[in-house]
Write an enzyme that holds these catalytic residues in place. Structure first.
Site, PDB file in Angstrom:
ATOM      1  N   SER A  42      -4.874  -9.477   1.123  1.00 36.49           N
ATOM      2  CA  SER A  42      -5.410  -8.288   1.796  1.00 36.49           C
ATOM      3  C   SER A  42      -6.870  -8.128   1.393  1.00 36.49           C
ATOM      4  CB  SER A  42      -4.608  -7.048   1.380  1.00 36.49           C
ATOM      5  OG  SER A  42      -5.083  -5.908   2.047  1.00 36.49           O
ATOM      6  N   GLY A  53       2.226  -5.107  -0.268  1.00 39.25           N
ATOM      7  CA  GLY A  53       1.814  -5.030  -1.671  1.00 39.25           C
ATOM      8  C   GLY A  53       1.172  -3.694  -1.976  1.00 39.25           C
ATOM      9  N   ASP A  95       4.087   0.098   8.520  1.00 42.40           N
ATOM     10  CA  ASP A  95       4.101   0.115   7.051  1.00 42.40           C
ATOM     11  C   ASP A  95       4.491   1.545   6.640  1.00 42.40           C
ATOM     12  OD1 ASP A  95       1.530  -0.616   4.486  1.00 42.40           O
ATOM     13  OD2 ASP A  95       3.419   0.457   4.369  1.00 42.40           O
ATOM     14  N   LYS A 135      -5.539 -10.845   5.748  1.00 45.72           N
ATOM     15  CA  LYS A 135      -5.370  -9.503   6.332  1.00 45.72           C
ATOM     16  C   LYS A 135      -6.651  -8.732   6.069  1.00 45.72           C
ATOM     17  CE  LYS A 135      -2.834  -5.450   4.652  1.00 45.72           C
ATOM     18  NZ  LYS A 135      -1.484  -4.932   4.268  1.00 45.72           N
ATOM     19  N   LYS A 162      -8.579  -5.126   6.223  1.00 48.38           N
ATOM     20  CA  LYS A 162      -8.507  -3.672   6.371  1.00 48.38           C
ATOM     21  C   LYS A 162      -9.513  -3.263   7.444  1.00 48.38           C
ATOM     22  CE  LYS A 162      -5.536  -2.607   3.196  1.00 48.38           C
ATOM     23  NZ  LYS A 162      -4.268  -1.893   3.503  1.00 48.38           N
ATOM     24  N   ASP A 210      -5.048  -4.222   9.139  1.00 48.70           N
ATOM     25  CA  ASP A 210      -4.300  -3.066   8.657  1.00 48.70           C
ATOM     26  C   ASP A 210      -5.215  -1.841   8.716  1.00 48.70           C
ATOM     27  OD1 ASP A 210      -2.402  -2.294   5.604  1.00 48.70           O
ATOM     28  OD2 ASP A 210      -2.707  -1.179   7.465  1.00 48.70           O
ATOM     29  N   LYS A 229       8.114  -2.508   1.801  1.00 53.09           N
ATOM     30  CA  LYS A 229       7.634  -2.179   0.460  1.00 53.09           C
ATOM     31  C   LYS A 229       8.732  -1.389  -0.246  1.00 53.09           C
ATOM     32  CE  LYS A 229       2.705  -1.721   1.533  1.00 53.09           C
ATOM     33  NZ  LYS A 229       1.596  -0.740   1.700  1.00 53.09           N
ATOM     34  N   GLU A 263      -1.384  -3.571  11.828  1.00 50.99           N
ATOM     35  CA  GLU A 263      -0.513  -2.806  10.932  1.00 50.99           C
ATOM     36  C   GLU A 263      -0.887  -1.334  10.932  1.00 50.99           C
ATOM     37  OE1 GLU A 263      -0.555  -4.599   7.048  1.00 50.99           O
ATOM     38  OE2 GLU A 263       0.561  -2.968   6.124  1.00 50.99           O
TER      39      GLU A 263
HETATM   40  C1  LIG Z   1      -2.414  -4.764  -0.367  1.00 54.41           C
HETATM   41  C2  LIG Z   1      -2.533  -3.595   0.545  1.00 54.41           C
HETATM   42  O1  LIG Z   1      -3.306  -3.612   1.459  1.00 54.41           O
HETATM   43  N1  LIG Z   1      -1.716  -2.550   0.276  1.00 54.41           N
HETATM   44  C3  LIG Z   1      -1.543  -1.319   1.013  1.00 54.41           C
HETATM   45  C4  LIG Z   1      -2.737  -0.418   0.886  1.00 54.41           C
HETATM   46  C5  LIG Z   1      -3.123  -0.045  -0.502  1.00 54.41           C
HETATM   47  C6  LIG Z   1      -4.459   0.003  -0.781  1.00 54.41           C
HETATM   48  C7  LIG Z   1      -4.911   0.401  -1.996  1.00 54.41           C
HETATM   49  C8  LIG Z   1      -4.035   0.724  -3.010  1.00 54.41           C
HETATM   50  C9  LIG Z   1      -4.471   1.111  -4.275  1.00 54.41           C
HETATM   51  C10 LIG Z   1      -3.580   1.410  -5.263  1.00 54.41           C
HETATM   52  C11 LIG Z   1      -2.222   1.328  -5.021  1.00 54.41           C
HETATM   53  C12 LIG Z   1      -1.768   0.945  -3.770  1.00 54.41           C
HETATM   54  C13 LIG Z   1      -2.666   0.639  -2.748  1.00 54.41           C
HETATM   55  C14 LIG Z   1      -2.227   0.258  -1.486  1.00 54.41           C
HETATM   56  C15 LIG Z   1      -1.184  -1.545   2.478  1.00 54.41           C
HETATM   57  O2  LIG Z   1      -0.636  -2.572   2.863  1.00 54.41           O
HETATM   58  O3  LIG Z   1      -1.386  -0.612   3.262  1.00 54.41           O
HETATM   59 MG   LIG Z   2      -0.406  -1.417   5.054  1.00 54.68          MG
END
Ligand SMILES: CC(=O)N[C@@H](Cc1ccc2ccccc2c1)C(=O)O
Ligand SMILES: [Mg+2]
Length: 368
Positions: A135, A291, A239, A161, A163, A189, A263, A214
């Protein structure tokens, strides 16, 4: 299994680089860990709640309070506990899936260490390695983004991926396609940053052959996602909206998504995560493991989950060094774009006590 007590521990985990999404920028994780002392073994759980309620309504201080005040007393009162019972015992407590998931994970880890069974073996893993995606956060400039993507592709990541948010979507996607070609597995995402009014704008992503988009809309906008899915060529993946197996069944029935990011913390634990997997598999819906910037503890559990048959897309189960210079367990490393499913008992990883104490900001022991 008899539990002697539970420890709540906070650890500070500085990120190797700031991680920016549509809801904020993270530079250090304040992680809540749960340790169950079951006598013959201890079990570890990781709460994925952020410091502030920006991804979901949970936040780490709140999760600690819910565990301390409501979940621990329920466990302490139970004559005997196992991973299957925890979810049922916690039923009377509404919501707080990340708090519940952390406790269930710790109980499962202890129980499986005692039983000599791996997490993957328990969940039904069918693979020894899983493809790792990565990501990539929102960056200040397109060149900075391309440098980051280049380094991850060079490391061998199976999927990229990006953002996105309004003002940072078409350009970064076009630049990555232009620079790295049509064969790179690419997805985006939005973390709920758009509304249905952006439908025509988001349709302009269609020519870039993305695997999915996403969570473009609000967590509770099921109808909006269904309407958007009818307009876009790009498959919609949810998600934040998928808070349980039932929510997954509803989203699928309503046509709100055709792919699901699973998740365990978001749905209340690894057993519910498996039920989401099963509902999706029954409906022919592909899933992948999301994640939450986990330490090696949560990462180990996620990689075991990602080895189940329905996880047919690379997940955000990146190597440890994507987020942390050093981990509190042995690091997960990328091998030919894959990470290895632990085979040891329980989570199959060991907490490095020196690293743990070096990062510990608080600890409290609650005897049963
Ligand atoms: C890997 C990824 O993009 N994760 C989340 C977003 C995200 C982003 C930042 C974070 C900071 C601290 C704890 C959880 C977090 C989750 C998601 O899929 O939407
Ligand atoms: Mg997400």
């Amino acid at each position: 299994m008899k539990i002697a007590g539970i420890e709540l521990r906070r650890v500070a985990m500085p990120l190797v680089a700031p991680f920016r999404t549509s809801f904020g920028t993270e530079t250090e994780r304040d992680v809540l860990l749960v340790r169950v002392d079951a006598g013959a073994a201890e079990g570890w759980g990781e709460c994925v709640a952020m410091s502030e309620p920006l991804y979901s309504y949970e936040h780490v201080d709140g999760a600690a309070e819910v565990i301390r005040r409501f979940l621990v007393p329920i466990l302490a009162a139970a004559p005997s506990v196992d991973g299957y019972a925890v979810g049922e015992l916690f039923e009377p407590i509404k919501g707080h899936p990340m708090a519940k998931a952390a406790v269930e994970m710790a109980v499962l880890d202890a129980q499986l260490r005692i039983a000599g069974m791996s997490f993957g073996g328990f969940l039904g893993a069918v693979k020894e390695t899983v493809p790792a995606g990565v990501s990539v956060g929102i960056m200040d400039t397109i060149p900075a983004l391309l440098t980051a993507v280049e380094s991850y592709l060079a490391a061998g990541y199976s999927r990229i991926k990006l953002k996105i948010e309004p003002g940072w979507d078409l350009e970064p996607v076009a630049a990555v396609r232009e620079q790295f070609g049509p064969d790179v597995l690419l997805q985006v995402d939005a973390n709920t940053a758009y509304t249905l009014a952006d439908a025509r704008h988001l349709a302009r992503l269609d020519p870039y052959d993305l695997l999915l988009i996403e969570q473009p809309l609000s967590e509770d906008d099921m109808r909006g996602h269904a309407q958007l899915a009818r307009v876009l060529q790009t498959p919609v993946c949810l998600d934040e909206s998928i808070t349980s197996a039932r929510a997954a069944a509803d989203a699928i029935a309503l046509g709100a998504c055709s792919i699901v990011n699973i998740k365990p913390g978001r749905v209340g634990g690894y057993l519910e995560a498996r039920r989401v997997h099963d509902v999706c598999a029954a409906n022919g819906i592909a899933v992948w493991c999301g994640g939450m910037l986990e330490t090696g503890l949560g990462r180990a559990a996620n990689i075991a989950l990602a080895a189940l048959p329905g996880f047919v897309l690379p997940g955000d189960t990146s190597a440890s060094d994507r987020y942390y210079a050093t981990d509190i367990t042995e690091p997960f490393v990328l091998e030919d774009g894959h990470v290895r499913v632990p085979t040891g008992a329980g989570l199959g990883v060991t907490v490095d006590s020196a690293e743990l104490s070096a990062r510990t900001t608080a600890t409290e022991w609650i005897p049963f």
